[in-house]
Design a protein around this motif. Structure first.
Motif, short mmCIF file in Angstrom:
data_model
loop_
_atom_site.label_atom_id
_atom_site.label_comp_id
_atom_site.label_asym_id
_atom_site.label_seq_id
_atom_site.Cartn_x
_atom_site.Cartn_y
_atom_site.Cartn_z
N ALA A 41 -22.28 6.99 -18.84
CA ALA A 41 -22.29 6.22 -17.47
C ALA A 41 -23.35 5.92 -17.02
CB ALA A 41 -21.09 6.95 -16.86
N ARG A 48 -25.44 -2.24 -15.73
CA ARG A 48 -24.57 -2.85 -14.94
C ARG A 48 -25.27 -3.75 -13.62
NH1 ARG A 48 -21.46 -5.72 -12.75
NH2 ARG A 48 -19.30 -5.43 -12.27
N TRP A 60 -19.70 -5.05 -17.79
CA TRP A 60 -18.71 -5.20 -16.92
C TRP A 60 -17.47 -5.74 -17.56
CZ3 TRP A 60 -15.34 -9.61 -16.96
CH2 TRP A 60 -14.61 -9.93 -15.84
N THR A 63 -15.78 -1.99 -18.46
CA THR A 63 -15.19 -1.29 -17.34
C THR A 63 -13.95 -1.98 -16.69
OG1 THR A 63 -16.83 -2.45 -15.71
CG2 THR A 63 -17.51 -0.35 -16.53
N TYR A 64 -13.98 -3.29 -16.78
CA TYR A 64 -12.85 -4.14 -16.55
C TYR A 64 -11.85 -3.69 -17.41
CZ TYR A 64 -9.92 -7.91 -15.59
OH TYR A 64 -8.79 -8.57 -15.26
N ARG A 67 -10.69 0.10 -16.78
CA ARG A 67 -10.11 0.58 -15.19
C ARG A 67 -8.80 -0.22 -15.13
NH1 ARG A 67 -13.81 -0.29 -10.38
NH2 ARG A 67 -14.33 -2.00 -11.22
N ASN A 112 -12.47 6.54 -20.65
CA ASN A 112 -11.81 6.18 -19.07
C ASN A 112 -12.69 6.43 -17.99
OD1 ASN A 112 -9.90 7.04 -16.92
ND2 ASN A 112 -9.04 5.01 -18.09
N CYS A 114 -15.82 7.13 -18.14
CA CYS A 114 -17.26 6.57 -18.08
C CYS A 114 -17.03 5.24 -17.59
CB CYS A 114 -17.57 6.01 -19.79
SG CYS A 114 -19.01 5.28 -20.06
N ALA A 115 -16.07 4.45 -17.73
CA ALA A 115 -15.83 3.34 -17.08
C ALA A 115 -15.90 3.44 -15.55
CB ALA A 115 -14.45 2.64 -17.56
N TYR A 116 -15.12 4.41 -14.83
CA TYR A 116 -14.87 4.48 -13.56
C TYR A 116 -16.47 5.03 -13.08
CZ TYR A 116 -10.07 3.58 -13.23
OH TYR A 116 -8.77 3.32 -13.22
N THR A 118 -19.30 4.71 -14.39
CA THR A 118 -20.28 3.61 -14.38
C THR A 118 -20.36 2.69 -13.17
OG1 THR A 118 -20.24 3.46 -16.73
CG2 THR A 118 -21.08 1.53 -15.62
N GLU A 119 -19.22 2.48 -12.63
CA GLU A 119 -19.17 1.63 -11.37
C GLU A 119 -19.33 2.43 -10.23
OE1 GLU A 119 -18.62 -1.36 -11.13
OE2 GLU A 119 -18.22 -2.07 -13.18
#
Length: 238
Positions: A41, A48, A60, A63-64, A67, A112, A114-116, A118-119
């Motif tokens: 991330a 990002r 993007w 993560t989209y 998430r 999962n 990692c996506a959150y 990252t943001e």
């Protein structure tokens, strides 16, 4: 309740023959997913916030997707869906990997979180004071040195409160591991319920253990915040 605890405490807290306990498996899932997802991330968060669309757009999308879809569905796709693909069946390495419920669960949890994460980190990077960045550039910092010495340390510190919530949510998410037949804490509780027909006791014990683990994690993060975010706390008036 006492009889159940006496009979199943090893399966819950210690070892059950050659198998690890439910708590140990749950913690192992949490640590592996958080370490793997968090490490990736950091790199994805940098991409990002890139000024180049070709760099930030794939991140993007990633993560989209992760998430925007339930973790349960992601786990089912990875555990049940990918194994049906010819590419996976015909590749010995992939076939061995996706045949393991533990591997599939760790992969789903890691992607999962990692996506959150990252943001979370990307938002913290955007929040770094512009003056700090300009000062570093005035001293001739390269982009790599700027991120290593200024942006990432500041962003990671400010992201700590939000990240602590993500770790607690990942602890709760490990309860889905039973879907892939992984003997985590909830799976042990389900087995106890099947053997004793006492759902309140079986799942109540699991709830208490989750609460204890959450309390320990929250305490550790509070200590970390107290140490690394002391400078952002308002000073007490005299």
């Amino acid at each position: 309740m006492i009889d159940i605890i006496q009979e199943y405490w090893k399966a819950l807290l210690w070892t059950d023959g050659y198998r690890f306990s439910g708590v140990a498996i749950t913690l192992w899932l949490l640590v592996l997913s958080v370490v793997m997802g968090g490490s990736v991330a950091v790199l994805l968060a940098i991409a990002r916030v890139s000024p180049y669309r070709a760099v930030r757009l794939p991140v993007w999308v990633f993560t989209y997707v992760f998430r925007g879809t339930p973790l349960y569905v992601q786990l089912l796709i990875i555990y049940s869906g990918l194994y049906t693909l010819a590419l996976v069946k015909e590749n010995e390495l992939l076939n061995t990997f996706f045949r393991s419920g533990m591997n599939c669960t760790v992969l789903a949890l890691a992607l999962n979180t990692c996506a959150y994460t990252t943001e979370i980190i990307a938002g913290a990077i955007r929040g770094v004071a512009h003056g700090e960045i300009e000062a570093a550039r005035a001293y001739g910092f390269s982009t790599f040195k700027l991120y290593r010495c200024i942006i990432l340390p500041s962003a990671l510190r400010s992201a700590l409160p939000a990240y602590s919530n993500e770790v607690i949510l990942m602890l709760h998410s490990t309860a889905l591991a039973f879907t892939a037949t992984v003997p985590d804490l909830l799976k042990v509780a389900r087995d106890i319920n099947s053997a004793t027909y006492q759902p309140f006791t079986a799942f109540g014990i699991a709830a208490v253990l989750y609460l204890v683990i959450s309390y320990v994690l929250i305490s550790l993060f509070r200590k970390a915040e107290k140490r690394w975010l002391q400078h952002v706390k308002p000073s007490s008036s005299h």
